[in-house]
Design an enzyme around this catalytic site. Sequence first.
Site, PDB file in Angstrom:
ATOM      1  N   SER A  73       0.858  -1.177   0.000  1.00  0.00           N
ATOM      2  CA  SER A  73       0.000   0.000   0.000  1.00  0.00           C
ATOM      3  C   SER A  73       0.891   1.223   0.000  1.00  0.00           C
ATOM      4  O   SER A  73       1.814   1.320   0.818  1.00  0.00           O
ATOM      5  CB  SER A  73      -0.893   0.020   1.244  1.00  0.00           C
ATOM      6  OG  SER A  73      -1.491   1.296   1.400  1.00  0.00           O
ATOM      7  N   VAL A  74       0.649   2.163  -0.895  1.00  0.00           N
ATOM      8  CA  VAL A  74       1.503   3.355  -0.972  1.00  0.00           C
ATOM      9  C   VAL A  74       1.377   4.221   0.273  1.00  0.00           C
ATOM     10  O   VAL A  74       2.198   5.122   0.496  1.00  0.00           O
ATOM     11  CB  VAL A  74       1.202   4.192  -2.235  1.00  0.00           C
ATOM     12  CG1 VAL A  74       1.518   3.390  -3.485  1.00  0.00           C
ATOM     13  CG2 VAL A  74      -0.241   4.689  -2.249  1.00  0.00           C
ATOM     14  N   ASN A  91       1.166   6.440  -9.592  1.00  0.00           N
ATOM     15  CA  ASN A  91      -0.115   6.342 -10.297  1.00  0.00           C
ATOM     16  C   ASN A  91      -1.266   5.854  -9.415  1.00  0.00           C
ATOM     17  O   ASN A  91      -2.425   5.986  -9.788  1.00  0.00           O
ATOM     18  CB  ASN A  91       0.055   5.405 -11.502  1.00  0.00           C
ATOM     19  CG  ASN A  91      -1.221   5.193 -12.268  1.00  0.00           C
ATOM     20  OD1 ASN A  91      -1.677   6.062 -12.997  1.00  0.00           O
ATOM     21  ND2 ASN A  91      -1.830   4.016 -12.094  1.00  0.00           N
ATOM     22  N   SER A  99      -4.451  15.582 -12.318  1.00  0.00           N
ATOM     23  CA  SER A  99      -5.715  15.461 -13.039  1.00  0.00           C
ATOM     24  C   SER A  99      -6.278  16.834 -13.377  1.00  0.00           C
ATOM     25  O   SER A  99      -6.076  17.804 -12.632  1.00  0.00           O
ATOM     26  CB  SER A  99      -6.740  14.696 -12.193  1.00  0.00           C
ATOM     27  OG  SER A  99      -8.024  14.730 -12.784  1.00  0.00           O
ATOM     28  N   TYR A 102     -10.545  14.682  -4.282  1.00  0.00           N
ATOM     29  CA  TYR A 102      -9.691  14.204  -5.379  1.00  0.00           C
ATOM     30  C   TYR A 102      -8.955  15.373  -6.030  1.00  0.00           C
ATOM     31  O   TYR A 102      -7.740  15.306  -6.278  1.00  0.00           O
ATOM     32  CB  TYR A 102     -10.585  13.495  -6.396  1.00  0.00           C
ATOM     33  CG  TYR A 102      -9.887  12.852  -7.564  1.00  0.00           C
ATOM     34  CD1 TYR A 102      -9.289  11.600  -7.445  1.00  0.00           C
ATOM     35  CD2 TYR A 102      -9.858  13.474  -8.801  1.00  0.00           C
ATOM     36  CE1 TYR A 102      -8.678  10.993  -8.533  1.00  0.00           C
ATOM     37  CE2 TYR A 102      -9.257  12.880  -9.901  1.00  0.00           C
ATOM     38  CZ  TYR A 102      -8.667  11.644  -9.760  1.00  0.00           C
ATOM     39  OH  TYR A 102      -8.067  11.044 -10.844  1.00  0.00           O
ATOM     40  N   ALA A 116      -8.271  18.340  -4.753  1.00  0.00           N
ATOM     41  CA  ALA A 116      -7.284  18.903  -3.831  1.00  0.00           C
ATOM     42  C   ALA A 116      -6.014  18.061  -3.802  1.00  0.00           C
ATOM     43  O   ALA A 116      -4.895  18.591  -3.816  1.00  0.00           O
ATOM     44  CB  ALA A 116      -7.882  19.008  -2.432  1.00  0.00           C
ATOM     45  N   LYS A 134      -4.927  15.988  -6.148  1.00  0.00           N
ATOM     46  CA  LYS A 134      -4.244  16.017  -7.435  1.00  0.00           C
ATOM     47  C   LYS A 134      -3.511  17.337  -7.666  1.00  0.00           C
ATOM     48  O   LYS A 134      -2.419  17.365  -8.243  1.00  0.00           O
ATOM     49  CB  LYS A 134      -5.240  15.756  -8.560  1.00  0.00           C
ATOM     50  CG  LYS A 134      -5.745  14.319  -8.623  1.00  0.00           C
ATOM     51  CD  LYS A 134      -4.610  13.331  -8.798  1.00  0.00           C
ATOM     52  CE  LYS A 134      -5.097  11.951  -9.181  1.00  0.00           C
ATOM     53  NZ  LYS A 134      -3.969  10.974  -9.279  1.00  0.00           N
TER      54      LYS A 134
END
Length: 283
Positions: free
Chosen positions: A73-74, A100, A152, A165, A167, A169
């Site tokens: 898990s990152v 990614n 994104s 999402y 924020a 990215k």
Amino acid sequence: MSIRFDGRVAIVTGAAAGLGRSHARALAARGAKVVVNDFGGDVHGTGGSSEPAERVAEEIRQAGGEAISHGASVTNADQVAHMVAGALAKWGRIDILINNAGILRDASFPKSSLQDFRTVLDVHLLGSVICSQAVWPHMKAAGFGRILMTTSTSGIYGNFGQANYGAAKTGLIGLMNVLQIEGAKNDIRVNALCPGFIESGIYENARSTGFDNMKAKESLPGGVVALDVGVKKLLDGVVKKKRVVTLPWFAHLLILSYKLTPNISIKVSGKLAARQAKISRIK
């Protein structure tokens, strides 16, 4: 001119499907040895299995390439350190990192929980920090490194229901801007990939969050970018040393217009966001 990565070792996170899988396969096809990393959870980040990553690694080996898999898990620094140590033990170097891995916890801002915000930030932003810190000393010692952040268009000009999402990215762009300065003297180059609507695993699974991706394909200018086409353009952009590689064409145009005429760009992107809000069923 053909892009080759012979002798290079790459780690690709979130590589069991979609964009990450295409990155891993493209790198391997061009000679890189690849660590296929994926936690194996669903689009919301729940569950977990090492099997999806191993399937992609096996696809690469069957095609004549070299690959191993790892289910780290990152968000877990110890697991990431174990993954990096495994790559070094097998191949003795790490040259490329593609950050990614990502999840979705879409909801309109008033209904988005703080826990969901933290979880999305942990995976996208802090996950990229953890992975980048883990490989940085080895790239610095080697005097060579390439790190790619996956940002994104949802962060740059917004998308309904994706405050967490977006924020996360956009935070990756700030991280990229600083790391490319700090890494320059050791030839560590840091870029950001900014795919708009591309047929990634997150995009294809977005229906579970309330987004009607089929209607989006019909409504977006130029439609949705195919994975293989997208990955080739992204790799070409990195080779050309573009700091932020953006696609499809209308997303690139929006970002360019924001730099030149921000007020007009905000109005245009606002209309696009309103249009997507009608397509979405997110409340």
